[in-house]
Motif scaffolding. Structure first.
Motif, short mmCIF file in Angstrom:
data_model
loop_
_atom_site.label_atom_id
_atom_site.label_comp_id
_atom_site.label_asym_id
_atom_site.label_seq_id
_atom_site.Cartn_x
_atom_site.Cartn_y
_atom_site.Cartn_z
N CYS A 67 0.94 -1.21 0.06
CA CYS A 67 -0.05 -0.11 -0.13
C CYS A 67 0.84 1.19 0.24
CB CYS A 67 -0.97 -0.02 1.16
SG CYS A 67 -0.14 0.06 2.74
N TRP A 68 0.33 2.37 -0.23
CA TRP A 68 1.26 3.62 -0.34
C TRP A 68 1.85 3.96 1.02
CZ3 TRP A 68 3.96 6.32 -3.30
CH2 TRP A 68 4.56 7.50 -3.05
N GLU A 69 1.35 3.62 2.06
CA GLU A 69 1.93 3.84 3.55
C GLU A 69 3.17 3.18 3.47
OE1 GLU A 69 0.66 3.94 8.13
OE2 GLU A 69 -0.69 3.67 6.64
N HIS A 70 3.18 1.83 3.21
CA HIS A 70 4.34 0.83 3.33
C HIS A 70 5.27 0.76 2.23
CE1 HIS A 70 1.10 -0.62 6.48
NE2 HIS A 70 2.22 0.05 7.08
N PHE A 71 4.95 1.48 1.17
CA PHE A 71 5.82 1.42 -0.10
C PHE A 71 7.07 1.99 0.04
CE2 PHE A 71 6.96 3.02 -4.49
CZ PHE A 71 7.04 1.69 -4.99
N PRO A 72 8.31 1.12 -0.05
CA PRO A 72 9.55 1.37 0.53
C PRO A 72 10.24 2.38 -0.47
CG PRO A 72 9.61 -0.85 -0.25
CD PRO A 72 7.95 -0.42 -0.18
N HIS A 73 9.81 2.42 -1.73
CA HIS A 73 10.57 3.22 -2.69
C HIS A 73 10.08 4.55 -2.87
CE1 HIS A 73 12.11 -0.71 -3.64
NE2 HIS A 73 10.97 -1.32 -3.69
N LYS A 74 9.37 5.28 -1.79
CA LYS A 74 8.98 6.58 -2.19
C LYS A 74 10.39 7.17 -1.69
CE LYS A 74 6.39 6.34 1.42
NZ LYS A 74 5.47 5.18 1.90
N THR A 75 10.19 8.72 -2.71
CA THR A 75 11.32 9.76 -2.54
C THR A 75 11.21 10.32 -1.01
OG1 THR A 75 9.99 11.51 -3.38
CG2 THR A 75 11.19 10.36 -4.92
N TYR A 76 12.30 11.05 -0.62
CA TYR A 76 12.25 11.73 0.79
C TYR A 76 11.09 12.66 0.59
CZ TYR A 76 13.62 14.67 4.42
OH TYR A 76 13.78 15.41 5.49
N GLU A 77 10.84 13.53 -0.45
CA GLU A 77 9.79 14.50 -0.59
C GLU A 77 8.64 13.84 -0.29
OE1 GLU A 77 12.28 14.39 -2.69
OE2 GLU A 77 13.40 16.15 -1.87
N GLN A 78 8.22 12.72 -0.82
CA GLN A 78 7.02 12.08 -0.83
C GLN A 78 6.68 11.36 0.64
OE1 GLN A 78 7.71 9.08 -3.86
NE2 GLN A 78 6.22 10.25 -5.22
N GLU A 79 7.60 10.92 1.30
CA GLU A 79 7.81 10.51 2.72
C GLU A 79 7.43 11.71 3.69
OE1 GLU A 79 7.69 7.67 5.48
OE2 GLU A 79 8.26 7.12 3.39
N GLN A 80 7.94 12.87 3.41
CA GLN A 80 7.72 13.85 4.29
C GLN A 80 6.13 14.36 4.14
OE1 GLN A 80 9.88 14.82 6.92
NE2 GLN A 80 10.99 13.04 6.06
N ALA A 81 5.74 14.47 2.87
CA ALA A 81 4.35 14.83 2.67
C ALA A 81 3.47 13.99 3.31
CB ALA A 81 4.23 14.89 1.22
N LEU A 82 3.83 12.69 3.20
CA LEU A 82 3.04 11.61 4.05
C LEU A 82 3.04 11.76 5.35
CD1 LEU A 82 1.00 9.17 3.87
CD2 LEU A 82 3.17 7.68 3.81
N ARG A 83 4.00 12.20 5.85
CA ARG A 83 4.15 12.12 7.45
C ARG A 83 3.56 13.38 7.94
NH1 ARG A 83 7.58 9.70 10.01
NH2 ARG A 83 9.18 9.13 8.13
N ARG A 84 3.61 14.70 7.31
CA ARG A 84 2.79 15.75 7.67
C ARG A 84 1.22 15.68 7.19
NH1 ARG A 84 6.79 18.14 4.23
NH2 ARG A 84 5.69 18.31 2.61
N LYS A 85 0.93 14.63 6.36
CA LYS A 85 -0.56 14.36 6.29
C LYS A 85 -0.96 13.60 7.23
CE LYS A 85 -3.89 14.02 2.73
NZ LYS A 85 -4.04 14.75 1.52
N LEU A 86 -0.31 12.70 7.76
CA LEU A 86 -0.68 11.66 8.64
C LEU A 86 -0.85 12.15 10.21
CD1 LEU A 86 1.26 8.32 7.79
CD2 LEU A 86 -1.35 8.72 7.66
N GLU A 87 0.22 13.31 10.47
CA GLU A 87 0.35 13.93 11.69
C GLU A 87 -1.12 14.94 11.77
OE1 GLU A 87 4.07 15.93 11.72
OE2 GLU A 87 4.93 13.96 12.34
N ALA A 88 -1.39 15.54 10.68
CA ALA A 88 -2.67 16.49 10.62
C ALA A 88 -3.78 15.97 10.47
CB ALA A 88 -2.36 17.47 9.33
#
Length: 76
Positions: free
Chosen positions: A43-64
């Motif tokens: 799934c997108w949350e566990h996909f290990p091949h995300k870029t750093y920017e994609q990972e940070q965007a996901l982290r901000r979205k999950l925190e908010a």
């Protein structure tokens, strides 16, 4: 070959879920290093091949996210 010559048949469907242990989400993100190696799915949350920017965007979205509300992830 026309459509008249072919037998009517539905396409084959492949069911693949996230490979992360304990996750039962649909695995819509696949990766394989070569055609000879079977594709692994996440799934997108566990996909290990995300870029750093994609990972940070996901982290901000999950925190908010507000608990109990649906969360949608847009891909940039």
């Amino acid at each position: 070959m026309s459509d008249i010559d072919r037998s009517p048949r539905a396409p084959d469907l492949y069911v693949h879920y996230c490979e992360h242990q304990g996750c039962d989400n649909w695995g819509s993100w696949g990766n394989s290093p070569s055609p000879a190696v079977p594709t692994r799915w996440w799934c997108w949350e566990h996909f290990p091949h995300k870029t750093y920017e994609q990972e940070q965007a996901l982290r901000r979205k999950l925190e908010a996210a507000v608990p109990g509300e649906a969360l949608t992830v847009a891909l940039d």
